[in-house]
Scaffold this active site. Sequence first.
Site, short mmCIF file in Angstrom:
data_model
loop_
_atom_site.label_atom_id
_atom_site.label_comp_id
_atom_site.label_asym_id
_atom_site.label_seq_id
_atom_site.Cartn_x
_atom_site.Cartn_y
_atom_site.Cartn_z
N ASP A 108 0.86 -1.17 0.00
CA ASP A 108 0.00 0.00 0.00
C ASP A 108 0.91 1.24 0.00
OD1 ASP A 108 -2.15 1.69 -0.02
OD2 ASP A 108 -3.16 0.81 1.70
C1 BGC Z 1 -4.91 3.45 0.25
C2 BGC Z 1 -5.34 2.40 -0.75
C3 BGC Z 1 -5.17 2.87 -2.17
C4 BGC Z 1 -3.79 3.43 -2.37
C5 BGC Z 1 -3.58 3.94 -3.78
C6 BGC Z 1 -3.63 4.11 -0.11
O1 BGC Z 1 -3.42 5.24 0.68
O2 BGC Z 1 -4.84 2.88 1.53
O3 BGC Z 1 -6.67 2.04 -0.52
O4 BGC Z 1 -5.46 1.83 -3.06
O5 BGC Z 1 -3.57 4.47 -1.46
O6 BGC Z 1 -4.28 5.10 -4.01
#
Ligand code: BGC
Length: 763
Positions: free
Chosen positions: A298
């Site tokens: 993530d």
């Molecule tokens: C979030 C995810 C997301 C990723 C990409 C992260 O901050 O937790 O849900 O897919 O960002 O945008």
Amino acid sequence: MTLGVACLTQATPPAIGKDPVTEQKIEALISKMTLDEKIGQMTELTIDVLGDFVDDEFRLNEDKLHKAIAEFKVGSFLNAPGSVAQSKEKWQEIIGKIQAVLMKEIGIPCIYGLDQTHGTTYTLGGTIFPQNINIAASFNPGLAYEAARVTAYETRAGNCPWTYSPTIDMARDPRWPRVWESFGEDCLVNSVMGSAAVRGYQGDDPNHIPAGRVAASLKYYMGYSMPRTGKDRTPAYIADPELREKCFAPFKACVEAGALTVMVNSGSINGVPVHASASLLTEWLKEDLNWDGMLITDWADINNLYTREHVATDKKDAIRIAINAGIDMAMEPYDFNFCTLLKELVRGNKVPMSRIDDAVRRVLRLKYRLGLFDQPNTPAEDYPLFGSTEHAELALRAAEESEILLKNQGNILPLAKGKKLLVTGPNANSMRCLNGGWSYSWQGHLTDRFAGKYNTIYEALCNKFGSANVRLEQGVTYKPEAGYAEENEPEIEKAVKAARDVDIIIACIGENSYCETPGNLSDLAISTNQNNLVKALATTGKPIILILNEGRPRIINEIEPLASGIINILLPGNYGGDALANILAGDVNPSARMPYTYPRNQAELTTYDYRVSEGTDKMEGAYDYDAVISVQWPFGYGLSYTTFEYSNFQTNATSFTANDELHFSVDVTNSGTRAGKEIVMLFSRDLVASLTPENRRLRGFKKLELQPGETQTVTLSIKGSDLAFVGADGKWILEQGDFRLQNGNQTLNITCSKTHKWDTPNK
Ligand code: BGC
């Protein structure tokens, strides 16, 4: 679209074996790649590093493109510029240009990823569906499939082949700010809905994703949703049996349904950050499930291993730990030093070349499976149904099937014709509130700028009941485009005055939009202003219909008794106001059920599958346990404008073993006067077990439509092994003894005649 539940839940998962031709291509390519090129394939950067905003418009910058692609060979990019939605034409321009530079410089296409989490979050003019929590409430996997299929199609219209969805991590803690992203608190619902969404996004053959579909990413592997603090990205403490039996189950099911990528939980479990856990990433997911897909971090989560988690001394150490644990691609997302540091680690024998090659194979496999080498771009004109009426009708239908009728005293609903209505409360006139986070922007705070053509609750009620009959006086309002909890100075007396001239009050309360950490809270109760508004309105003596529009269950125990009717619309998307108007008018009969347990009190947070001893209230003698479970509404609860009766609950197997097929049939009759949809839910309870048994477990469900007076026999089938649990030693076991099965108000007992224990990690 038909209800389609049975065929979707029972479809055989497609074979996910590797395609030999693709594997040969991967080997040929990898044998020619330099270390820099390999590391570039493992790197993902945010689009913001590739350009600048000029007069509010994002423009790619040639120098920045050159640095990222020619110099550092970066093979993946993500996100919307400034985290705000773009037109499909702009997406074509951005991703098309990136593809052109990559194909010229490296000859390997880019994999671009977007959070198209409930429809085309980040593509203007596309179709926005209800959030996953609503799809769960519909208990109709056909809707999960169709919403994902349409989202994939419309995402490709913007030249993007990958979405970070679906979230299948169970929402077990009502405080968690990401409850609405998932399919609720139950592992079976997440497994069934998640698998349907994976097939909707990807199609039937994970080895060959057609140009109208995209790769899915399962989020967030795993246990993310159970932080001890209730706050986003904070540690969870989960006993091994629960981790294996419940948290892992949706991921296993969705991997078996063909999911090509998985995103890792940002937090830690029992002190081990999941990004650092070779056991969870490599053993459980890749080896035990024989999964050949790609694991992505993530946002910035490798950095977090040293900046937040303190399990690494510096960034280089963090990269070493994460890549060796099994991470294939780093959502870096800003810094090129991931590439230089990883190269140093390989050169210094701290990360073996075999691990790099394994990761790169997985990335290349994904790109081949998506057909990106043959067709790096998907032109917008190939997607004529983008934002079509057909897609809008599906989104409306999904909203209608997902709004839950929770209270209907004296059958006040549907509303009698010709009544004068006051629409009040902070959620009464806002597209932002209907959609929640991940809507046109990360926080969803700009939705009213972009979704003006859709109807708020107030607008939808004016359309349905005539503007002369509908008055708006909100009493409490949120600050526009501000943090989700910020409210303006209330004007409650204005709403109370307006209420005196109407017949019925429609009080729309809940939450404003938020996403991730900015949605953290320290008080689960509905805001004081909103509580005060409803209490003041009640003094008028006019009947109140409460509309709950919220991403997680906010406690309303002080005002619930003041309402004659309650509908929980959750986050139903752009058509949620219209869907509600149809339900209030009786044009649609509500058919949704609670996807989570709605708490009554702050200090009594639980889930439906609590262990029986959590609900013990009496014992012989002087000592009273007082451990009563008290909830506002249980998981699975929901009313209809008609009534259903259950009878004749039967099974083929009163005595069974692990390998037996168990069939449970029940007759369901629509005993009311309207057509309606009923969700038949099969629950089990293990009566005596070596671990204290749970109150209930959902084992199967099916949604059906019945005309007044009609009876249908519904059969739900499970395997004997489905009644097994993970014991104290971490192993699956089905124990000899009695189980009680429940379907509606019907129960029957069956007996397992022989204990069976599994030596393998999975059944
Ligand atoms: C979030 C995810 C997301 C990723 C990409 C992260 O901050 O937790 O849900 O897919 O960002 O945008």
